[in-house]
Motif scaffolding. Structure first.
Motif, PDB file in Angstrom:
ATOM      1  N   LYS A  21      -3.318   6.922   9.669  1.00 35.87           N
ATOM      2  CA  LYS A  21      -4.090   5.843   8.669  1.00 35.87           C
ATOM      3  C   LYS A  21      -4.368   6.543   7.203  1.00 35.87           C
ATOM      4  N   SER A  22      -4.551   7.710   7.400  1.00 37.69           N
ATOM      5  CA  SER A  22      -4.969   8.495   6.128  1.00 37.69           C
ATOM      6  C   SER A  22      -3.644   8.679   5.347  1.00 37.69           C
ATOM      7  N   LEU A  23      -2.633   8.895   5.913  1.00 36.54           N
ATOM      8  CA  LEU A  23      -1.297   9.055   5.251  1.00 36.54           C
ATOM      9  C   LEU A  23      -1.017   7.769   4.612  1.00 36.54           C
ATOM     10  N   LYS A  24      -0.750   6.829   5.369  1.00 32.22           N
ATOM     11  CA  LYS A  24      -0.550   5.568   4.752  1.00 32.22           C
ATOM     12  C   LYS A  24      -1.364   4.871   3.780  1.00 32.22           C
ATOM     13  N   LYS A  25      -2.747   5.230   3.747  1.00 33.41           N
ATOM     14  CA  LYS A  25      -3.689   5.036   2.849  1.00 33.41           C
ATOM     15  C   LYS A  25      -3.160   5.623   1.221  1.00 33.41           C
ATOM     16  N   ARG A  26      -2.723   6.746   1.620  1.00 31.51           N
ATOM     17  CA  ARG A  26      -2.195   7.576   0.258  1.00 31.51           C
ATOM     18  C   ARG A  26      -1.012   6.920  -0.304  1.00 31.51           C
ATOM     19  N   LEU A  27      -0.369   6.135   0.465  1.00 32.98           N
ATOM     20  CA  LEU A  27       0.959   5.354   0.301  1.00 32.98           C
ATOM     21  C   LEU A  27       0.937   3.981  -0.041  1.00 32.98           C
ATOM     22  N   THR A  28      -0.220   3.487   0.081  1.00 28.37           N
ATOM     23  CA  THR A  28      -0.442   1.945  -0.246  1.00 28.37           C
ATOM     24  C   THR A  28      -0.398   1.509  -1.703  1.00 28.37           C
ATOM     25  N   ASP A  29      -0.696   2.363  -2.708  1.00 30.56           N
ATOM     26  CA  ASP A  29      -0.695   1.989  -4.175  1.00 30.56           C
ATOM     27  C   ASP A  29       0.800   2.237  -4.595  1.00 30.56           C
ATOM     28  N   GLN A  30       1.637   3.008  -4.075  1.00 32.94           N
ATOM     29  CA  GLN A  30       2.830   3.761  -4.355  1.00 32.94           C
ATOM     30  C   GLN A  30       3.639   3.863  -3.300  1.00 32.94           C
ATOM     31  N   PRO A  31       5.044   3.897  -3.549  1.00 26.47           N
ATOM     32  CA  PRO A  31       6.029   4.186  -2.560  1.00 26.47           C
ATOM     33  C   PRO A  31       6.238   5.826  -2.130  1.00 26.47           C
ATOM     34  N   SER A  32       5.765   6.681  -2.942  1.00 23.07           N
ATOM     35  CA  SER A  32       6.020   8.077  -2.729  1.00 23.07           C
ATOM     36  C   SER A  32       4.893   8.760  -3.030  1.00 23.07           C
ATOM     37  N   ILE A  33       4.642  10.073  -2.932  1.00 22.72           N
ATOM     38  CA  ILE A  33       3.526  10.668  -3.374  1.00 22.72           C
ATOM     39  C   ILE A  33       4.392  12.274  -3.676  1.00 22.72           C
ATOM     40  N   GLN A  34       3.450  12.848  -4.508  1.00 25.48           N
ATOM     41  CA  GLN A  34       3.826  14.358  -5.270  1.00 25.48           C
ATOM     42  C   GLN A  34       3.100  15.329  -4.298  1.00 25.48           C
ATOM     43  N   ILE A  35       4.058  16.191  -4.116  1.00 28.55           N
ATOM     44  CA  ILE A  35       3.553  17.223  -3.223  1.00 28.55           C
ATOM     45  C   ILE A  35       4.108  18.695  -3.767  1.00 28.55           C
ATOM     46  N   GLY A  87       6.026  26.918  -5.612  1.00 24.49           N
ATOM     47  CA  GLY A  87       5.780  26.359  -6.623  1.00 24.49           C
ATOM     48  C   GLY A  87       6.861  24.963  -6.862  1.00 24.49           C
ATOM     49  N   TYR A  88       7.427  24.887  -5.740  1.00 21.69           N
ATOM     50  CA  TYR A  88       8.431  23.696  -5.879  1.00 21.69           C
ATOM     51  C   TYR A  88       7.402  22.243  -5.569  1.00 21.69           C
ATOM     52  N   VAL A  89       7.517  21.559  -6.787  1.00 17.08           N
ATOM     53  CA  VAL A  89       6.809  20.320  -6.793  1.00 17.08           C
ATOM     54  C   VAL A  89       7.865  19.210  -6.949  1.00 17.08           C
ATOM     55  N   THR A  90       7.499  18.235  -5.883  1.00 16.66           N
ATOM     56  CA  THR A  90       8.614  17.034  -5.836  1.00 16.66           C
ATOM     57  C   THR A  90       7.799  15.752  -5.299  1.00 16.66           C
ATOM     58  N   GLU A  91       8.587  14.843  -5.513  1.00 12.27           N
ATOM     59  CA  GLU A  91       8.251  13.465  -5.133  1.00 12.27           C
ATOM     60  C   GLU A  91       8.640  13.067  -3.723  1.00 12.27           C
ATOM     61  N   VAL A  92       8.070  12.759  -2.602  1.00 14.60           N
ATOM     62  CA  VAL A  92       8.667  12.615  -1.370  1.00 14.60           C
ATOM     63  C   VAL A  92       8.056  11.125  -0.946  1.00 14.60           C
ATOM     64  N   ARG A  93       8.745  10.451  -0.157  1.00 16.34           N
ATOM     65  CA  ARG A  93       8.756   9.085   0.628  1.00 16.34           C
ATOM     66  C   ARG A  93       8.500   9.140   2.019  1.00 16.34           C
ATOM     67  N   ARG A 144      10.997   8.737   9.283  1.00 13.11           N
ATOM     68  CA  ARG A 144      11.690   9.698   8.237  1.00 13.11           C
ATOM     69  C   ARG A 144      10.503  10.071   7.450  1.00 13.11           C
ATOM     70  N   LEU A 145      10.094  11.586   7.396  1.00 12.32           N
ATOM     71  CA  LEU A 145       8.951  11.921   6.860  1.00 12.32           C
ATOM     72  C   LEU A 145       9.431  12.832   5.683  1.00 12.32           C
ATOM     73  N   PHE A 146       8.712  12.901   4.499  1.00 14.40           N
ATOM     74  CA  PHE A 146       8.747  13.987   3.608  1.00 14.40           C
ATOM     75  C   PHE A 146      10.152  13.988   2.987  1.00 14.40           C
ATOM     76  N   ILE A 147      10.852  12.528   2.800  1.00 19.02           N
ATOM     77  CA  ILE A 147      12.158  12.576   2.309  1.00 19.02           C
ATOM     78  C   ILE A 147      12.138  12.647   0.881  1.00 19.02           C
ATOM     79  N   ASP A 148      12.803  13.746   0.412  1.00 17.20           N
ATOM     80  CA  ASP A 148      12.931  14.284  -0.736  1.00 17.20           C
ATOM     81  C   ASP A 148      14.307  14.068  -1.455  1.00 17.20           C
TER      82      ASP A 148
END
Length: 187
Positions: A10-24, A29-35, A73-77
């Motif tokens: 529920k918490s993960l999906k809440k973070r994804l409601t406004d955007q299709p991906s999140i930055q992690i 120091g590797y920063v990327t967008e994941v879906r 499929r989690l953390f699709i980079d």
């Protein structure tokens, strides 16, 4: 309050409601967008058939996940092509048979570099959440060398999400004196 699995998803999906991906941010120091992609629920009849065919019970928390999402499929980079793939129940059965796993051992997910999350259902207590049935199998290793994770699926998934897709179960083996060498960093 719901189960740990429900709260985590529920918490993960809440973070994804406004955007299709999140930055992690991950290791070094590797920063990327994941879906994240979640499959439709598994029919309960398919899970019952799996249990009957294999003469076993699926762990309560893992079964709960499959009834919500028959795989994911989690953390699709997109940059690296990496992801963490939770198998559909039909794929669990297919992989068990084709990879000749011992009785009661089933691959349930593939991680980075073809590592496998494996469950050992030989000694679980049916309908209990606190079973510790997960093992991590590195590519090319035999099942005898699988690393016990001492946890169930919902704890594994919560920690995977908190650690942003990093193989957190390996962290304790990297003591300070080994960490810099293993990561080609200056000491």
């Amino acid at each position: 309050m719901g189960s740990l699995l429900t709260l985590t998803l529920k918490s993960l999906k809440k973070r994804l409601t406004d955007q299709p991906s999140i930055q992690i941010q991950q290791d070094l120091g590797y920063v990327t967008e994941v879906r994240f992609l979640f499959n439709a629920p598994a029919p309960e009849s398919e899970l019952l058939k799996f249990e009957e065919t294999n003469q076993l019970f699926l762990p309560k928390d893992y079964k709960e996940f499959l009834l919500m999402h028959n795989g994911a499929r989690l953390f699709i980079d997109e940059k690296s092509g990496a992801s963490f793939d939770v198998l559909r129940i039909s794929e669990v059965q297919e992989n068990h048979q084709s990879l000749d796993y011992p009785e009661g051992w089933y691959p349930i997910a593939y991680g980075l570099e073809s590592s496998v999350l494996v469950m050992n259902l030989n000694e679980i207590t049916p309908h209990k959440r606190s079973n510790e049935y997960l093992f991590w199998l590195e590519p090319g290793e035999s099942i005898e060398h699988a690393t016990p994770l001492y946890m169930n699926f919902e704890i594994f998934l919560e920690r995977l999400i908190i650690s942003q897709g990093v193989e957190y179960w390996n962290w304790p083996i990297y003591k300070a004196r080994h960490f810099y060498k293993a990561n080609d960093l200056e000491d």
